[in-house]
Design a protein around this motif. Structure first.
Motif, PDB file in Angstrom:
ATOM      1  N   PRO A  16       1.008  -1.122  -0.111  1.00 19.97           N
ATOM      2  CA  PRO A  16       0.043   0.057   0.039  1.00 19.97           C
ATOM      3  C   PRO A  16       0.994   1.233   0.012  1.00 19.97           C
ATOM      4  O   PRO A  16       0.373   2.177  -0.510  1.00 19.97           O
ATOM      5  CB  PRO A  16      -0.945  -0.105   1.244  1.00 19.97           C
ATOM      6  CG  PRO A  16      -0.852  -1.744   1.754  1.00 19.97           C
ATOM      7  CD  PRO A  16       0.407  -2.263   1.015  1.00 19.97           C
ATOM      8  N   HIS A  19       2.024   2.127  -3.478  1.00 19.65           N
ATOM      9  CA  HIS A  19       0.898   2.658  -4.142  1.00 19.65           C
ATOM     10  C   HIS A  19       0.419   3.984  -3.999  1.00 19.65           C
ATOM     11  O   HIS A  19       0.249   4.808  -4.819  1.00 19.65           O
ATOM     12  CB  HIS A  19      -0.177   1.692  -4.250  1.00 19.65           C
ATOM     13  CG  HIS A  19      -0.123   0.567  -4.955  1.00 19.65           C
ATOM     14  ND1 HIS A  19       0.093   0.518  -6.627  1.00 19.65           N
ATOM     15  CD2 HIS A  19      -0.028  -0.762  -4.687  1.00 19.65           C
ATOM     16  CE1 HIS A  19       0.295  -0.654  -6.817  1.00 19.65           C
ATOM     17  NE2 HIS A  19       0.384  -1.557  -5.991  1.00 19.65           N
ATOM     18  N   GLY A  86       0.384  -0.418 -11.548  1.00 16.99           N
ATOM     19  CA  GLY A  86      -0.378   0.138 -10.491  1.00 16.99           C
ATOM     20  C   GLY A  86      -0.970   1.541 -10.704  1.00 16.99           C
ATOM     21  O   GLY A  86      -0.911   2.691  -9.713  1.00 16.99           O
ATOM     22  N   LEU A  88      -3.651   3.290 -10.384  1.00 15.93           N
ATOM     23  CA  LEU A  88      -4.911   3.023  -9.555  1.00 15.93           C
ATOM     24  C   LEU A  88      -5.994   3.826 -10.125  1.00 15.93           C
ATOM     25  O   LEU A  88      -7.156   3.780  -9.837  1.00 15.93           O
ATOM     26  CB  LEU A  88      -4.588   3.037  -8.099  1.00 15.93           C
ATOM     27  CG  LEU A  88      -3.632   1.901  -7.506  1.00 15.93           C
ATOM     28  CD1 LEU A  88      -3.776   2.074  -6.166  1.00 15.93           C
ATOM     29  CD2 LEU A  88      -3.779   0.586  -8.325  1.00 15.93           C
ATOM     30  N   HIS A 132      -1.580  -5.173  -4.841  1.00 13.32           N
ATOM     31  CA  HIS A 132      -3.096  -4.701  -4.939  1.00 13.32           C
ATOM     32  C   HIS A 132      -3.847  -5.886  -5.903  1.00 13.32           C
ATOM     33  O   HIS A 132      -3.077  -6.683  -6.545  1.00 13.32           O
ATOM     34  CB  HIS A 132      -3.493  -3.337  -5.489  1.00 13.32           C
ATOM     35  CG  HIS A 132      -3.286  -3.203  -7.100  1.00 13.32           C
ATOM     36  ND1 HIS A 132      -4.231  -2.887  -7.744  1.00 13.32           N
ATOM     37  CD2 HIS A 132      -2.152  -3.462  -7.899  1.00 13.32           C
ATOM     38  CE1 HIS A 132      -3.856  -2.970  -8.955  1.00 13.32           C
ATOM     39  NE2 HIS A 132      -2.481  -3.343  -9.325  1.00 13.32           N
ATOM     40  N   ASP A 133      -5.136  -5.953  -5.685  1.00 13.11           N
ATOM     41  CA  ASP A 133      -5.960  -6.826  -6.239  1.00 13.11           C
ATOM     42  C   ASP A 133      -6.600  -6.069  -7.358  1.00 13.11           C
ATOM     43  O   ASP A 133      -7.895  -5.533  -6.996  1.00 13.11           O
ATOM     44  CB  ASP A 133      -6.904  -7.573  -5.199  1.00 13.11           C
ATOM     45  CG  ASP A 133      -7.676  -8.882  -5.941  1.00 13.11           C
ATOM     46  OD1 ASP A 133      -7.924  -8.557  -7.130  1.00 13.11           O
ATOM     47  OD2 ASP A 133      -8.047  -9.694  -5.283  1.00 13.11           O
ATOM     48  N   ARG A 137     -10.572  -4.403  -7.170  1.00 11.86           N
ATOM     49  CA  ARG A 137     -10.832  -3.115  -7.270  1.00 11.86           C
ATOM     50  C   ARG A 137     -11.732  -2.671  -8.407  1.00 11.86           C
ATOM     51  O   ARG A 137     -12.599  -1.816  -8.174  1.00 11.86           O
ATOM     52  CB  ARG A 137      -9.376  -2.271  -7.615  1.00 11.86           C
ATOM     53  CG  ARG A 137      -9.332  -0.936  -7.387  1.00 11.86           C
ATOM     54  CD  ARG A 137      -7.613  -0.482  -7.695  1.00 11.86           C
ATOM     55  NE  ARG A 137      -6.884  -0.796  -6.403  1.00 11.86           N
ATOM     56  CZ  ARG A 137      -6.673  -0.063  -5.537  1.00 11.86           C
ATOM     57  NH1 ARG A 137      -7.492   0.857  -5.150  1.00 11.86           N
ATOM     58  NH2 ARG A 137      -6.148  -0.741  -4.697  1.00 11.86           N
TER      59      ARG A 137
END
Length: 263
Positions: A16, A19, A86, A88, A132-133, A137
């Motif tokens: 985390p 990210h 990543g 996001l 992360h998944d 997400r």
């Protein structure tokens, strides 16, 4: 010149904190569009419009499986940026595209029962490596988009891997289906039961819909359907952000295989 990969500080981190740092750097030093390379932020208006307006179409594997767009060009690069690098910030627009595929797969009257978006799970090793998944997400982003439209929807990671699977690279479609057969199970099994004939389908009356970022042969969707159906939760439909282009289009070597154990 179009930038095809993120600079070193933008590569997918581990955990985390990495990210969060990536998100801060993206805010301070906006990258070119992840879809086309234009210097207009991480998602340019043209690529955003492509995600928002491409008509969803039926995909392979299941009668009611729809994809929001073909897996090529900007859509392919956007999915890879979100999953592998990543990015996001792309989860929102990609999730909105997934929500459109959900509505298309369900057909008229999607508000008849609350929707439960069930992501096809990534392998635990892949989630750890990426930090992360990505599929979970996107499922949550799609559920949020559906709720903003007035639909009762939520995402829940009901599925998990029950055993390792072999590397799918080089396998035929039939071999991939055989490789994944029995690989998924529902968690936690003790908290689910078969609904009575008078109950609404799914946990607490929710109607399950399988979701994933990409479908190729459909082996993952078929196995996920089997696992849910085995506990009395047959999915009402399946939806993905993208569907692989026809087999005569060769997959580029740098494209991750969606049925590979890393997924």
């Amino acid at each position: 010149m179009q930038r095809t990969s993120a600079p070193p500080h933008r590569q997918s981190g581990r955990g985390p904190f990495a990210h969060a740092l990536t998100g801060l750097l993206d805010a301070l030093l906006p990258a070119p569009c992840a879809g086309c390379g234009a210097d207009l932020g991480h998602l340019c208006p043209g690529c955003r419009r492509l995600l928002a307006t491409t008509p969803p179409t039926p995909a392979a594997a299941l009668p009611r499986a729809h994809a929001a767009a073909p897996y090529e060009g900007p859509v392919r690069r956007l999915l890879l940026a979100h999953k592998e690098r990543g990015a996001l910030g792309l989860a929102g627009p990609l999730g909105e595209a997934l929500a459109r595929a959900v509505r298309s797969a369900l057909g008229p009257g999607p508000g008849r029962a609350p929707l439960l978006l069930v992501p096809v799970p990534s392998a635990r090793a892949a989630v750890r490596a990426r930090g992360h998944d990505p599929t979970l997400r996107l499922a949550r982003a799609a559920a949020g988009a559906l709720r903003r439209e007035g639909l009762d929807a939520r995402a829940l990671p009901l599925l998990r891997h029950a055993r390792p699977v072999a590397d799918q690279a080089g396998l035929s479609a039939a071999e991939r289906h055989h490789n994944l057969r029995g690989a998924l199970t529902v968690r936690p099994p003790g908290r689910l039961r078969r609904p009575s004939p008078t109950e609404r389908p799914g946990p607490a009356g929710y109607r399950p819909v399988l979701v994933d970022d990409l479908v190729t042969t459909g082996a993952s969707l078929v196995e996920a359907t089997r696992a849910l159906s085995a506990v009395g939760l047959p999915p009402a439909a399946a939806a993905t952000v993208a569907a692989a282009v026809p087999h005569h289009h060769r997959r580029r070597p740098d494209t991750p295989d969606p049925d590979h154990p890393r997924w």
